[in-house]
Motif scaffolding. Structure first.
Motif, PDB file in Angstrom:
ATOM      1  N   ALA A 110       0.856  -1.192   0.000  1.00 17.42           N
ATOM      2  CA  ALA A 110       0.000   0.000   0.000  1.00 17.42           C
ATOM      3  C   ALA A 110       0.886   1.233   0.000  1.00 17.42           C
ATOM      4  CB  ALA A 110      -0.920   0.006   1.211  1.00 17.42           C
ATOM      5  N   ILE A 111       0.505   2.225  -0.808  1.00 17.67           N
ATOM      6  CA  ILE A 111       1.316   3.432  -0.976  1.00 17.67           C
ATOM      7  C   ILE A 111       0.590   4.645  -0.413  1.00 17.67           C
ATOM      8  CG2 ILE A 111       0.396   3.925  -3.283  1.00 17.67           C
ATOM      9  CD1 ILE A 111       3.193   4.929  -4.058  1.00 17.67           C
ATOM     10  N   ASP A 112       1.350   5.575   0.151  1.00 16.57           N
ATOM     11  CA  ASP A 112       0.773   6.836   0.617  1.00 16.57           C
ATOM     12  C   ASP A 112       1.883   7.858   0.780  1.00 16.57           C
ATOM     13  OD1 ASP A 112      -1.291   8.507   1.282  1.00 16.57           O
ATOM     14  OD2 ASP A 112      -1.356   7.954   3.395  1.00 16.57           O
ATOM     15  N   GLY A 113       1.479   9.114   0.777  1.00 17.15           N
ATOM     16  CA  GLY A 113       2.410  10.217   1.000  1.00 17.15           C
ATOM     17  C   GLY A 113       2.057  10.957   2.270  1.00 17.15           C
ATOM     18  N   SER A 114       3.060  11.572   2.888  1.00 18.55           N
ATOM     19  CA  SER A 114       2.832  12.335   4.113  1.00 18.55           C
ATOM     20  C   SER A 114       3.814  13.491   4.176  1.00 18.55           C
ATOM     21  CB  SER A 114       3.011  11.432   5.341  1.00 18.55           C
ATOM     22  OG  SER A 114       2.840  12.171   6.542  1.00 18.55           O
ATOM     23  N   PRO A 115       3.340  14.710   4.464  1.00 21.70           N
ATOM     24  CA  PRO A 115       4.268  15.835   4.594  1.00 21.70           C
ATOM     25  C   PRO A 115       5.042  15.758   5.906  1.00 21.70           C
ATOM     26  CG  PRO A 115       2.028  16.555   5.061  1.00 21.70           C
ATOM     27  CD  PRO A 115       1.936  15.130   4.634  1.00 21.70           C
ATOM     28  N   ILE A 116       6.333  16.014   5.840  1.00 15.84           N
ATOM     29  CA  ILE A 116       7.180  16.072   7.032  1.00 15.84           C
ATOM     30  C   ILE A 116       7.450  17.545   7.330  1.00 15.84           C
ATOM     31  CG2 ILE A 116       9.353  15.385   8.084  1.00 15.84           C
ATOM     32  CD1 ILE A 116       7.509  13.033   7.421  1.00 15.84           C
ATOM     33  N   PRO A 175       5.403  24.569   6.205  1.00 13.54           N
ATOM     34  CA  PRO A 175       6.506  24.187   5.321  1.00 13.54           C
ATOM     35  C   PRO A 175       6.902  22.729   5.561  1.00 13.54           C
ATOM     36  CG  PRO A 175       7.317  25.557   7.106  1.00 13.54           C
ATOM     37  CD  PRO A 175       5.821  25.575   7.208  1.00 13.54           C
ATOM     38  N   SER A 176       7.145  22.011   4.486  1.00 17.70           N
ATOM     39  CA  SER A 176       7.413  20.579   4.631  1.00 17.70           C
ATOM     40  C   SER A 176       8.081  20.035   3.379  1.00 17.70           C
ATOM     41  CB  SER A 176       6.098  19.823   4.874  1.00 17.70           C
ATOM     42  OG  SER A 176       5.259  19.935   3.732  1.00 17.70           O
ATOM     43  N   VAL A 177       8.523  18.791   3.470  1.00 15.11           N
ATOM     44  CA  VAL A 177       8.901  17.991   2.314  1.00 15.11           C
ATOM     45  C   VAL A 177       7.980  16.789   2.295  1.00 15.11           C
ATOM     46  CG1 VAL A 177      11.303  18.736   2.295  1.00 15.11           C
ATOM     47  CG2 VAL A 177      10.648  16.713   3.604  1.00 15.11           C
ATOM     48  N   LEU A 178       7.846  16.171   1.133  1.00 20.00           N
ATOM     49  CA  LEU A 178       6.880  15.083   0.989  1.00 20.00           C
ATOM     50  C   LEU A 178       7.585  13.734   1.082  1.00 20.00           C
ATOM     51  CD1 LEU A 178       3.876  14.593   0.536  1.00 20.00           C
ATOM     52  CD2 LEU A 178       4.318  14.562  -1.933  1.00 20.00           C
ATOM     53  N   LEU A 179       7.077  12.892   1.953  1.00 25.18           N
ATOM     54  CA  LEU A 179       7.556  11.522   2.096  1.00 25.18           C
ATOM     55  C   LEU A 179       6.568  10.584   1.416  1.00 25.18           C
ATOM     56  CD1 LEU A 179       9.186   9.137   3.390  1.00 25.18           C
ATOM     57  CD2 LEU A 179       7.719   9.428   5.412  1.00 25.18           C
ATOM     58  N   GLU A 180       7.078   9.681   0.600  1.00 22.55           N
ATOM     59  CA  GLU A 180       6.250   8.647  -0.026  1.00 22.55           C
ATOM     60  C   GLU A 180       6.800   7.282   0.378  1.00 22.55           C
ATOM     61  OE1 GLU A 180       5.358   8.535  -4.462  1.00 22.55           O
ATOM     62  OE2 GLU A 180       6.763   6.841  -4.184  1.00 22.55           O
ATOM     63  N   CYS A 189      10.659   7.196  -0.667  1.00 19.44           N
ATOM     64  CA  CYS A 189      11.089   8.250  -1.586  1.00 19.44           C
ATOM     65  C   CYS A 189      10.861   9.616  -0.936  1.00 19.44           C
ATOM     66  CB  CYS A 189      10.316   8.157  -2.897  1.00 19.44           C
ATOM     67  SG  CYS A 189      10.770   9.432  -4.105  1.00 19.44           S
ATOM     68  N   VAL A 190      11.894  10.447  -0.954  1.00 18.03           N
ATOM     69  CA  VAL A 190      11.793  11.829  -0.462  1.00 18.03           C
ATOM     70  C   VAL A 190      12.473  12.709  -1.506  1.00 18.03           C
ATOM     71  CG1 VAL A 190      12.176  13.394   1.475  1.00 18.03           C
ATOM     72  CG2 VAL A 190      12.066  10.941   1.891  1.00 18.03           C
ATOM     73  N   LYS A 191      11.684  13.163  -2.491  1.00 14.46           N
ATOM     74  CA  LYS A 191      12.281  13.908  -3.604  1.00 14.46           C
ATOM     75  C   LYS A 191      11.576  15.216  -3.913  1.00 14.46           C
ATOM     76  CE  LYS A 191      13.904  11.849  -7.174  1.00 14.46           C
ATOM     77  NZ  LYS A 191      14.080  11.072  -8.425  1.00 14.46           N
ATOM     78  N   ALA A 192      10.560  15.596  -3.123  1.00 12.69           N
ATOM     79  CA  ALA A 192       9.762  16.756  -3.518  1.00 12.69           C
ATOM     80  C   ALA A 192       9.437  17.639  -2.323  1.00 12.69           C
ATOM     81  CB  ALA A 192       8.460  16.294  -4.174  1.00 12.69           C
ATOM     82  N   PRO A 193       9.320  18.958  -2.518  1.00 13.33           N
ATOM     83  CA  PRO A 193       8.843  19.851  -1.450  1.00 13.33           C
ATOM     84  C   PRO A 193       7.382  19.566  -1.131  1.00 13.33           C
ATOM     85  CG  PRO A 193       9.075  21.044  -3.518  1.00 13.33           C
ATOM     86  CD  PRO A 193       9.663  19.687  -3.747  1.00 13.33           C
ATOM     87  N   GLY A 194       6.943  20.045   0.012  1.00 16.21           N
ATOM     88  CA  GLY A 194       5.615  19.698   0.524  1.00 16.21           C
ATOM     89  C   GLY A 194       4.449  20.134  -0.327  1.00 16.21           C
ATOM     90  N   GLY A 195       4.638  21.118  -1.197  1.00 12.53           N
ATOM     91  CA  GLY A 195       3.539  21.578  -2.039  1.00 12.53           C
ATOM     92  C   GLY A 195       3.256  20.676  -3.223  1.00 12.53           C
ATOM     93  N   THR A 196       4.073  19.640  -3.418  1.00  7.83           N
ATOM     94  CA  THR A 196       3.886  18.714  -4.531  1.00  7.83           C
ATOM     95  C   THR A 196       2.751  17.746  -4.219  1.00  7.83           C
ATOM     96  OG1 THR A 196       6.272  18.840  -4.897  1.00  7.83           O
ATOM     97  CG2 THR A 196       5.081  17.098  -6.048  1.00  7.83           C
ATOM     98  N   ASP A 197       1.942  17.404  -5.220  1.00  5.53           N
ATOM     99  CA  ASP A 197       0.869  16.432  -4.982  1.00  5.53           C
ATOM    100  C   ASP A 197       1.420  15.014  -5.046  1.00  5.53           C
ATOM    101  OD1 ASP A 197       0.251  15.235  -7.865  1.00  5.53           O
ATOM    102  OD2 ASP A 197       0.530  17.403  -8.104  1.00  5.53           O
ATOM    103  N   ASP A 198       0.667  14.066  -4.481  1.00  5.09           N
ATOM    104  CA  ASP A 198       1.128  12.680  -4.374  1.00  5.09           C
ATOM    105  C   ASP A 198       1.413  12.058  -5.737  1.00  5.09           C
ATOM    106  OD1 ASP A 198       1.032  12.721  -1.627  1.00  5.09           O
ATOM    107  OD2 ASP A 198      -0.976  11.854  -1.485  1.00  5.09           O
ATOM    108  N   ALA A 199       0.561  12.323  -6.731  1.00  4.79           N
ATOM    109  CA  ALA A 199       0.728  11.715  -8.055  1.00  4.79           C
ATOM    110  C   ALA A 199       2.027  12.167  -8.711  1.00  4.79           C
ATOM    111  CB  ALA A 199      -0.465  12.054  -8.935  1.00  4.79           C
ATOM    112  N   THR A 200       2.314  13.463  -8.627  1.00  2.17           N
ATOM    113  CA  THR A 200       3.543  13.995  -9.224  1.00  2.17           C
ATOM    114  C   THR A 200       4.772  13.408  -8.539  1.00  2.17           C
ATOM    115  OG1 THR A 200       2.427  16.058  -9.824  1.00  2.17           O
ATOM    116  CG2 THR A 200       4.833  16.110  -9.709  1.00  2.17           C
ATOM    117  N   HIS A 201       4.722  13.341  -7.221  1.00  2.00           N
ATOM    118  CA  HIS A 201       5.854  12.782  -6.471  1.00  2.00           C
ATOM    119  C   HIS A 201       6.081  11.319  -6.855  1.00  2.00           C
ATOM    120  CE1 HIS A 201       7.920  12.080  -2.317  1.00  2.00           C
ATOM    121  NE2 HIS A 201       8.800  12.324  -3.278  1.00  2.00           N
TER     122      HIS A 201
END
Length: 451
Positions: A235-241, A259-264, A277-289
């Motif tokens: 199961a996959i999910d994203g969460s802002p850190i 302010p955050s970065v996105l964890l997937e 995966c941690v490759k995107a700033p927090g404003g990125t949506d889950d699909a793009t990440h």
């Protein structure tokens, strides 16, 4: 003259007098001197003017003993109880630092810790460092050869303990520096070194895609018992850190406003991450990440081969992961039909079971943030944010594999958002995923309705 020295010297003189009363150094019973001269003779300082050799000998012995006594620490017990700092430590920086010195840590890890029963010992270790003593020694043993190459002036286990304390409690480098009597820059340097080693050297060992047949069968069977859906493997999910720093660009602001970065992450039925995966700033949506991740590239290119295919209503079903409606529907990633239960009975039943399978990754993220509290307000340099998050994921897996007690989970707010659009490059995956999802929904509805 020091009172303790005078008292010690007086006791020595009385001891000499009791051993050899014929040569009393204090007074003579037949003396006819006046009271004032007797008082002077009985004073320890009068020995300095005595012509006898014995007083000089006792004076020398007393001086040595006095020096030894004055050079000993006044509170030797502080080093033997580092796990229970004195109440005054918070108001006395020197006392607090003593509680976290290398000698205090050594006393705790090699002496005091073994005087306790294992459950009490491990509970105490978890309260300090976030994991039990056996898991801690596993981490140290695996990192020690790499730490040795850095020529660190501190013992490896002490450095690892210090970093784990920071990760488990969320201490800043400044507050930890005051506690350990080190400069903040050194705390940051050691933190960066240990988290980098965790994120690189231990990642391949503890975060692995379930491609082996034994592990794949175990995972899919466990998910099928939970959801009645066959061949689900994660199961996959994203969460802002959340980031402690506030002066960041707008694209770091997540959907919750901070302010955050996105964890997937992708988790299995045991809430163990098998991809991070941690490759995107927090404003990125889950699909793009997800589309920017290595996992997506490997799945779309066919680099990952899962040797387990079943047939459902004429459709070959390979292992797949599940996510919420914020992710694209693909042949290897199935999402709900509707976010608000507006589908057919078969579709709604499928959605309920899919989200039940997805719940394991939500729980895993909650445990990750609950166990490593630094992720609730990450106070490291922006360049070291990804490795710190990945290091905590590695430690989370270590704890889950060792079946460490699960802490109170952190709860993120409920997600909401629109389903992502399908990219041209994804259309073949989308159409196959759409027919596969429908076949699984109808098969599930028929099986459960006939019971």
């Amino acid at each position: 003259m020091d009172q303790s020295f005078l008292l010690m010297l007086s006791n020595l003189l009385h001891l000499h007098n009791s051993i050899d009363p014929t040569t009393s150094l204090i007074s003579s019973p037949t003396s006819t001197t006046t009271a004032s001269s007797a008082s002077a003779a009985s004073s320890p300082t009068s020995l300095l003017t005595s012509s006898s050799a014995a007083p000089l000998l006792f004076f020398t012995i007393a001086s040595v003993l006095s020096y030894i006594a004055s050079s000993r620490p006044s509170s030797p017990s502080s080093a033997t109880t580092p796990s229970a700092p004195a109440a005054s430590s918070s108001s006395n920086p020197a006392a607090a630092a003593a509680d976290y010195s290398v000698s205090a840590f050594r006393a705790l890890s090699t002496e005091h810790i073994w005087s306790l029963e294992a459950p009490l010992r491990d509970a105490q270790w978890r309260s300090l460092y976030g994991l039990s003593y056996p898991v801690f020694t596993t981490v140290v043993d695996k990192l020690k050869p790499h730490i040795a190459l850095s020529n660190l002036s501190l013992p490896s286990d002490y450095a690892v303990a210090m970093v784990l304390s920071r990760l488990a409690h969320g201490f800043s480098a400044k507050s930890l520096a005051a506690r350990y009597s080190l400069e903040p820059y050194l705390i940051s340097k050691i933190t960066n070194m240990v988290t980098r080693l965790l994120a690189t050297k231990l990642y391949p060992e503890f975060i692995k895609i379930p491609v082996s047949r034994r592990r794949l069968i175990e995972t899919t069977q466990a998910f099928e018992e939970l959801t009645s859906l066959p061949n689900m493997c994660g199961a996959i999910d994203g969460s802002p850190i959340r980031l402690h720093k506030q002066n960041l660009s707008a694209n770091y602001k997540c959907r919750y406003g901070y302010p955050s970065v996105l964890l997937e992450v992708v988790a299995d039925h045991k809430k163990i991450f098998w991809d991070v995966c941690v490759k995107a700033p927090g404003g990125t949506d889950d699909a793009t990440h997800f589309r920017e991740s290595l996992l997506y590239n490997r799945l779309t290119s066919g680099d990952i081969v899962w040797d387990k295919v079943i047939n459902v209503r004429g459709h070959p079903v390979r292992p797949y992961i599940v996510g919420d409606w914020c992710y694209p529907l693909l042949s290897f990633l199935l999402t709900p039909f509707s976010p608000n239960g507006m589908g057919t009975p078969a579709q709604n039943l499928f959605d309920g079971m899919l989200m039940k399978g997805r719940s394991v990754v939500v729980e895993a993220i909650g445990l990750l943030k609950g166990r490593w509290k630094i992720l609730q307000d990450l106070n490291v340099g922006l360049n070291h944010v990804p490795q710190t998050i990945v290091a905590c994921c590695v430690l989370h897996n270590l704890c889950q594999i060792a079946r460490e007690p699960e802490p109170e989970p952190w709860k993120d707010p409920e997600e909401n958002g629109m389903p992502p659009r399908v990219l041209d490059s994804e259309k073949s995956f989308y159409y196959f995923g759409e027919s596969l999802r429908q076949a699984l929904a109808e098969d599930l509805h028929q099986r459960l309705s006939s019971r």
